[in-house]
Write a protein that holds these residues in place. Structure first.
Motif, PDB file in Angstrom:
ATOM      1  N   GLN A   1       3.286  -0.297  -1.127  1.00 48.11           N
ATOM      2  CA  GLN A   1       3.995   0.708  -1.926  1.00 48.11           C
ATOM      3  C   GLN A   1       5.506   0.615  -1.712  1.00 48.11           C
ATOM      4  O   GLN A   1       6.286   0.714  -2.662  1.00 48.11           O
ATOM      5  CB  GLN A   1       3.518   2.113  -1.558  1.00 48.11           C
ATOM      6  N   VAL A   2       5.893   0.441  -0.452  1.00 49.54           N
ATOM      7  CA  VAL A   2       7.319   0.462  -0.119  1.00 49.54           C
ATOM      8  C   VAL A   2       8.006  -0.860  -0.444  1.00 49.54           C
ATOM      9  O   VAL A   2       9.101  -0.884  -1.013  1.00 49.54           O
ATOM     10  CB  VAL A   2       7.516   0.805   1.373  1.00 49.54           C
ATOM     11  N   TYR A   3       7.355  -1.982  -0.107  1.00 44.56           N
ATOM     12  CA  TYR A   3       8.030  -3.279  -0.203  1.00 44.56           C
ATOM     13  C   TYR A   3       7.495  -4.188  -1.310  1.00 44.56           C
ATOM     14  O   TYR A   3       8.116  -5.194  -1.627  1.00 44.56           O
ATOM     15  CB  TYR A   3       7.908  -4.021   1.131  1.00 44.56           C
ATOM     16  N   GLY A   4       6.345  -3.875  -1.886  1.00 46.55           N
ATOM     17  CA  GLY A   4       5.749  -4.754  -2.892  1.00 46.55           C
ATOM     18  C   GLY A   4       4.532  -5.480  -2.342  1.00 46.55           C
ATOM     19  O   GLY A   4       4.292  -5.531  -1.132  1.00 46.55           O
ATOM     20  N   ASP A   5       3.749  -6.060  -3.251  1.00 50.39           N
ATOM     21  CA  ASP A   5       2.485  -6.683  -2.866  1.00 50.39           C
ATOM     22  C   ASP A   5       2.643  -7.895  -1.955  1.00 50.39           C
ATOM     23  O   ASP A   5       1.685  -8.308  -1.298  1.00 50.39           O
ATOM     24  CB  ASP A   5       1.699  -7.088  -4.121  1.00 50.39           C
ATOM     25  N   ASP A   6       3.829  -8.474  -1.913  1.00 47.15           N
ATOM     26  CA  ASP A   6       4.039  -9.631  -1.035  1.00 47.15           C
ATOM     27  C   ASP A   6       4.112  -9.235   0.437  1.00 47.15           C
ATOM     28  O   ASP A   6       4.169 -10.113   1.309  1.00 47.15           O
ATOM     29  CB  ASP A   6       5.324 -10.369  -1.425  1.00 47.15           C
ATOM     30  N   TYR A   7       4.145  -7.933   0.713  1.00 50.12           N
ATOM     31  CA  TYR A   7       4.349  -7.481   2.093  1.00 50.12           C
ATOM     32  C   TYR A   7       3.145  -6.732   2.661  1.00 50.12           C
ATOM     33  O   TYR A   7       3.285  -5.906   3.544  1.00 50.12           O
ATOM     34  CB  TYR A   7       5.600  -6.600   2.170  1.00 50.12           C
ATOM     35  N   GLY A   8       1.968  -7.015   2.161  1.00 53.60           N
ATOM     36  CA  GLY A   8       0.775  -6.432   2.758  1.00 53.60           C
ATOM     37  C   GLY A   8       0.447  -7.096   4.090  1.00 53.60           C
ATOM     38  O   GLY A   8       1.076  -8.078   4.508  1.00 53.60           O
ATOM     39  N   LEU A   9      -0.561  -6.562   4.773  1.00 52.80           N
ATOM     40  CA  LEU A   9      -0.984  -7.136   6.062  1.00 52.80           C
ATOM     41  C   LEU A   9      -1.584  -8.524   5.860  1.00 52.80           C
ATOM     42  O   LEU A   9      -2.315  -8.769   4.897  1.00 52.80           O
ATOM     43  CB  LEU A   9      -2.032  -6.235   6.718  1.00 52.80           C
ATOM     44  N   VAL A  10      -1.280  -9.422   6.768  1.00 54.05           N
ATOM     45  CA  VAL A  10      -1.932 -10.739   6.831  1.00 54.05           C
ATOM     46  C   VAL A  10      -2.779 -10.743   8.100  1.00 54.05           C
ATOM     47  O   VAL A  10      -2.238 -10.632   9.204  1.00 54.05           O
ATOM     48  CB  VAL A  10      -0.909 -11.888   6.851  1.00 54.05           C
ATOM     49  N   ILE A  11      -4.089 -10.848   7.944  1.00 50.62           N
ATOM     50  CA  ILE A  11      -5.004 -10.700   9.083  1.00 50.62           C
ATOM     51  C   ILE A  11      -5.844 -11.955   9.231  1.00 50.62           C
ATOM     52  O   ILE A  11      -6.479 -12.420   8.280  1.00 50.62           O
ATOM     53  CB  ILE A  11      -5.920  -9.470   8.901  1.00 50.62           C
ATOM     54  N   GLU A  12      -5.846 -12.517  10.458  1.00 49.08           N
ATOM     55  CA  GLU A  12      -6.688 -13.660  10.793  1.00 49.08           C
ATOM     56  C   GLU A  12      -7.727 -13.189  11.798  1.00 49.08           C
ATOM     57  O   GLU A  12      -7.384 -12.656  12.862  1.00 49.08           O
ATOM     58  CB  GLU A  12      -5.840 -14.779  11.394  1.00 49.08           C
ATOM     59  N   THR A  13      -8.989 -13.380  11.460  1.00 51.15           N
ATOM     60  CA  THR A  13     -10.047 -12.910  12.349  1.00 51.15           C
ATOM     61  C   THR A  13     -11.357 -13.633  12.067  1.00 51.15           C
ATOM     62  O   THR A  13     -11.500 -14.334  11.063  1.00 51.15           O
ATOM     63  CB  THR A  13     -10.248 -11.386  12.193  1.00 51.15           C
ATOM     64  N   GLY A  14     -12.293 -13.435  12.926  1.00 46.65           N
ATOM     65  CA  GLY A  14     -13.644 -13.957  12.781  1.00 46.65           C
ATOM     66  C   GLY A  14     -14.507 -13.299  13.841  1.00 46.65           C
ATOM     67  O   GLY A  14     -13.987 -12.758  14.836  1.00 46.65           O
ATOM     68  N   VAL A  15     -15.790 -13.325  13.656  1.00 43.57           N
ATOM     69  CA  VAL A  15     -16.686 -12.705  14.632  1.00 43.57           C
ATOM     70  C   VAL A  15     -16.543 -13.418  15.979  1.00 43.57           C
ATOM     71  O   VAL A  15     -16.705 -14.631  16.081  1.00 43.57           O
ATOM     72  CB  VAL A  15     -18.142 -12.758  14.145  1.00 43.57           C
TER      73      VAL A  15
END
Length: 411
Positions: free
Chosen positions: A371-385
């Motif tokens: 909302q504040v910065y635009g869609d390019d600034y969402g969380l980037v999450i790396e994970t796996g079980v």
């Protein structure tokens, strides 16, 4: 904001520019007929100077209107709008009363103005009417009444007064009223955005569970006899953490304040989990003043503790890094916990109810960043079980409208 809303604002902005240029052209023609050209420096043609004057006047009228249709905003804008139209007098009203009047005639025209506005509001259409003023010295003989609209319908009116009937004034006043309506709609959008952010912050505060508070106080109590000094320090950390989390001013904070709150949270978590929790914090001093949404990082650290310590019996290592990346601050929060199925994570970020212990924290932060910065600034999450989790956040060092409202309360 939806794509449709953005398109609407762009179209409205284009209409405003065309309006300003058209008004400038009309004023330029009027001035050109009068003659008189500046000597010395080349200041452009009469039309060019008039267009610049019109754009400048409109830009001065816009900021007050972005606060909404209030008496103070109307008073500040009325003078600029009257100059923009070149009328003898101008007033702005809401649905009930005159909010501001600029020019002569307020003493005997104001009451009748609201009668005319009431008729206009009933029809929903602009009107050009004779004022029927009997005073020979009063220049206000005709009035153009144009509606001011917002998301909820008609909010009031712009009334422009002239000495004679004029088709040009009718069109110009109608277009200026539309421009004012755009500013009022933008003010409503700003208020809606503020209310949304406040609701999301309240939701995050509600997530600070009684379970965490109980465990923190229990851990503090366990040190009262064996280590009173540490118990005192932890109690102060608990007080500062809760004070910061429940503060009532501002949508934004600084990275320094947010990291201080995280340190307090981790101190309380460390008192409970002891040597099982290992934290590494690496922060570049250059990024400490960067402004960011309030309670933006703490939920991410809480998520790391949840999946690294509470959901596992092994030692949990959490690494928090904040570094300078040119025009941005780059933040990473990494843990070696149980991780998560990427498909489940996608459903959580999409807002689907999954029953996951991640609660609302991750999607809440992701939504607010976008909302504040635009869609390019969402969380980037790396994970796996079984692979832990790494969350990366990019924060622009400067973004219009994003600034801290002041330091967090101290001890």
């Amino acid at each position: 904001m939806t794509a449709g809303a953005v398109t609407g604002l762009v179209v409205a902005g284009a209409a405003v520019l065309v309006l300003a240029l058209a008004l400038g052209f009309l004023l330029g023609r009027r001035q050109a007929r009068r003659g008189g050209r500046a000597g010395g420096l080349d200041l452009g043609t009469e039309v060019e100077r008039a267009t610049f004057h019109t754009l400048h006047t409109a830009s001065l009228a816009a900021p007050p209107l972005r606060a909404g249709l209030t008496e103070d905003a109307a008073r500040k804008a009325a003078k600029r709008l009257r100059s923009l139209l070149g009328t003898e007098a101008l007033c702005l009203t809401d649905r009930e009363s005159v909010l501001a009047w600029d020019g002569p005639g307020a003493d005997h025209h104001q009451r009748r103005a609201m009668q005319r506005v009431g008729q206009m509001l009933a029809s929903g259409r602009s009107a050009s009417v004779r004022t029927e003023c009997q005073r020979p010295d009063c220049p206000l003989k005709w009035a153009v009444i144009a509606p001011l609209t917002g998301e909820d319908g008609m909010l009031g009116a712009l009334v422009a007064y002239g000495s004679r009937e004029s088709a040009v004034l009718v069109r110009a006043a109608t277009e200026v009223a539309r421009w004012v309506s755009v500013q009022l709609e933008l003010s409503e959008l700003d208020r809606s955005r503020t209310r949304l952010m406040e609701a999301e912050i309240k939701a995050l505060r509600a997530q600070i569970s009684p379970h965490f508070i109980f465990n923190s106080l229990a851990a503090i109590a366990s040190f009262v006899r064996t280590d009173p000094e540490r118990a005192r320090d932890l109690l102060l950390e608990f007080a500062d953490f809760t004070r910061y989390s429940f503060r009532r001013h501002g949508d934004f904070t600084t990275l320094a304040e947010e990291l201080r709150s995280i340190e307090q949270y981790l101190a309380l978590a460390g008192a409970r989990f002891g040597d099982r929790l290992k934290v590494t914090l690496q922060v570049a001093p250059e990024v400490l003043p960067v402004a960011l949404p309030f309670l933006c990082l703490q939920p991410l650290v809480e998520n790391a503790v949840k999946h690294g310590v509470e959901d596992s019996t092994a030692e949990c290592r959490i690494t928090i890094v904040a570094r300078d990346a040119g025009s941005e601050a780059l933040l990473t929060i990494e843990d070696n916990g149980v991780g998560m199925d990427p498909q489940l994570l996608r459903r959580i970020l999409a807002g689907e109810r999954t029953g996951s212990s991640s609660g609302i924290g991750l999607p809440n932060v992701d939504d607010r960043l976008r909302q504040v910065y635009g869609d390019d600034y969402g969380l980037v999450i790396e994970t796996g079980v079984g692979a832990g989790m790494k969350i990366t956040v990019r924060i622009p060092k400067y973004r219009p409208g994003v600034h801290s409202s002041g330091p967090a309360p101290g001890r």
